[in-house]
Write a protein that holds these residues in place. Structure first.
Motif, PDB file in Angstrom:
ATOM      1  N   TYR A  14       0.445   6.039  12.757  1.00 28.91           N
ATOM      2  CA  TYR A  14       1.546   6.835  12.215  1.00 28.91           C
ATOM      3  C   TYR A  14       2.380   7.427  13.331  1.00 28.91           C
ATOM      4  CZ  TYR A  14      -1.298  10.947  13.379  1.00 28.91           C
ATOM      5  OH  TYR A  14      -2.024  11.901  14.045  1.00 28.91           O
ATOM      6  N   TYR A  36       5.459   9.202   9.072  1.00 31.59           N
ATOM      7  CA  TYR A  36       5.640   7.832   8.600  1.00 31.59           C
ATOM      8  C   TYR A  36       4.381   7.060   8.964  1.00 31.59           C
ATOM      9  CZ  TYR A  36       7.516   3.382   7.358  1.00 31.59           C
ATOM     10  OH  TYR A  36       7.706   2.177   6.739  1.00 31.59           O
ATOM     11  N   MET A  37       3.689   6.576   7.934  1.00 30.21           N
ATOM     12  CA  MET A  37       2.496   5.766   8.167  1.00 30.21           C
ATOM     13  C   MET A  37       2.954   4.326   8.363  1.00 30.21           C
ATOM     14  SD  MET A  37      -0.916   5.103   5.871  1.00 30.21           S
ATOM     15  CE  MET A  37      -0.010   4.349   4.526  1.00 30.21           C
ATOM     16  N   LYS A  38       2.739   3.808   9.538  1.00 33.63           N
ATOM     17  CA  LYS A  38       3.171   2.454   9.868  1.00 33.63           C
ATOM     18  C   LYS A  38       2.142   1.416   9.464  1.00 33.63           C
ATOM     19  CE  LYS A  38       5.678  -0.712  11.708  1.00 33.63           C
ATOM     20  NZ  LYS A  38       5.908  -1.657  10.629  1.00 33.63           N
ATOM     21  N   GLU A  39       0.863   1.705   9.693  1.00 34.83           N
ATOM     22  CA  GLU A  39      -0.184   0.723   9.422  1.00 34.83           C
ATOM     23  C   GLU A  39      -1.444   1.403   8.919  1.00 34.83           C
ATOM     24  OE1 GLU A  39      -0.688  -1.081  13.257  1.00 34.83           O
ATOM     25  OE2 GLU A  39       1.058  -2.355  13.004  1.00 34.83           O
ATOM     26  N   LYS A  44       5.303   9.204   4.326  1.00 33.38           N
ATOM     27  CA  LYS A  44       6.053   8.073   3.788  1.00 33.38           C
ATOM     28  C   LYS A  44       5.482   6.770   4.336  1.00 33.38           C
ATOM     29  CE  LYS A  44      10.369  10.651   3.638  1.00 33.38           C
ATOM     30  NZ  LYS A  44      11.285  10.292   2.582  1.00 33.38           N
ATOM     31  N   TRP A  45       5.628   5.697   3.579  1.00 31.00           N
ATOM     32  CA  TRP A  45       5.219   4.371   4.036  1.00 31.00           C
ATOM     33  C   TRP A  45       5.818   3.326   3.123  1.00 31.00           C
ATOM     34  CZ3 TRP A  45       1.881   7.713   1.563  1.00 31.00           C
ATOM     35  CH2 TRP A  45       1.285   7.281   0.383  1.00 31.00           C
ATOM     36  N   THR A  46       5.678   2.084   3.529  1.00 33.12           N
ATOM     37  CA  THR A  46       6.075   0.969   2.682  1.00 33.12           C
ATOM     38  C   THR A  46       4.850   0.099   2.442  1.00 33.12           C
ATOM     39  OG1 THR A  46       6.717  -0.381   4.585  1.00 33.12           O
ATOM     40  CG2 THR A  46       8.456   0.922   3.539  1.00 33.12           C
TER      41      THR A  46
END
Length: 150
Positions: free
Chosen positions: A67, A81-84, A117-119
């Motif tokens: 993140y 932002y959580m990336k992975e 947040k993340w996708t």
């Protein structure tokens, strides 16, 4: 299983999980990360480009969560932002992902964040169910755009 912040000694295992995630999410052909990049960007740069939590099972990294902070928001509070988020296949179904997410939630609270947040890929049905079980909701207020820079 112990959730903790990643350390330099974890770089090799962290990189391997990042590579596994790239295979799982079908972007291994464009994966440009190396162990040296993980080391420099995540541990030796100040401030680091990213932070990471790991699930440690007696020296084996079972899962990771990468993140970074979004310091400037309209709410005048940072976001994360959580990336992975990735759990090794051998450890899935054991609550590892949930433990990592709750640890991130705690980090967000400690830093006064208003959101995480993340996708997630729409084909990742397991991931979608997992996030919904946690109480997360899909935000359809915004569309994601990308502009490639050559």
């Amino acid at each position: 299983m112990h959730i903790r912040f990643a350390k330099e000694q974890d770089v090799t295992q962290l990189f391997e999980l990042m590579k596994e995630l790239a295979i799982f999410e079908h972007y291994i052909d464009s994966f440009a990360i190396t162990p040296e990049i993980v080391l420099q960007s995540g541990f030796r740069k100040n401030p680091p480009d990213f932070h990471s939590l790991v699930a440690d099972d007696n020296g084996t990294i079972a899962g990771m969560l990468v993140y970074y902070f979004l310091p400037y928001t309209a709410q005048n509070r940072p976001n994360i932002y959580m990336k992975e988020l990735y759990v090794s296949e051998a450890y899935r179904g054991q609550g590892v992902g949930e433990k990592l997410m709750y640890a991130l939630h705690e980090v967000a609270q400690q830093h006064g964040c208003s959101q995480i947040k993340w996708t997630v890929a729409p084909w990742n049905e397991g991931g979608l169910r997992f996030y919904q079980r946690l109480g997360a909701h899909e935000n359809r207020d915004w569309l994601n755009y990308e502009w490639n820079v050559k």
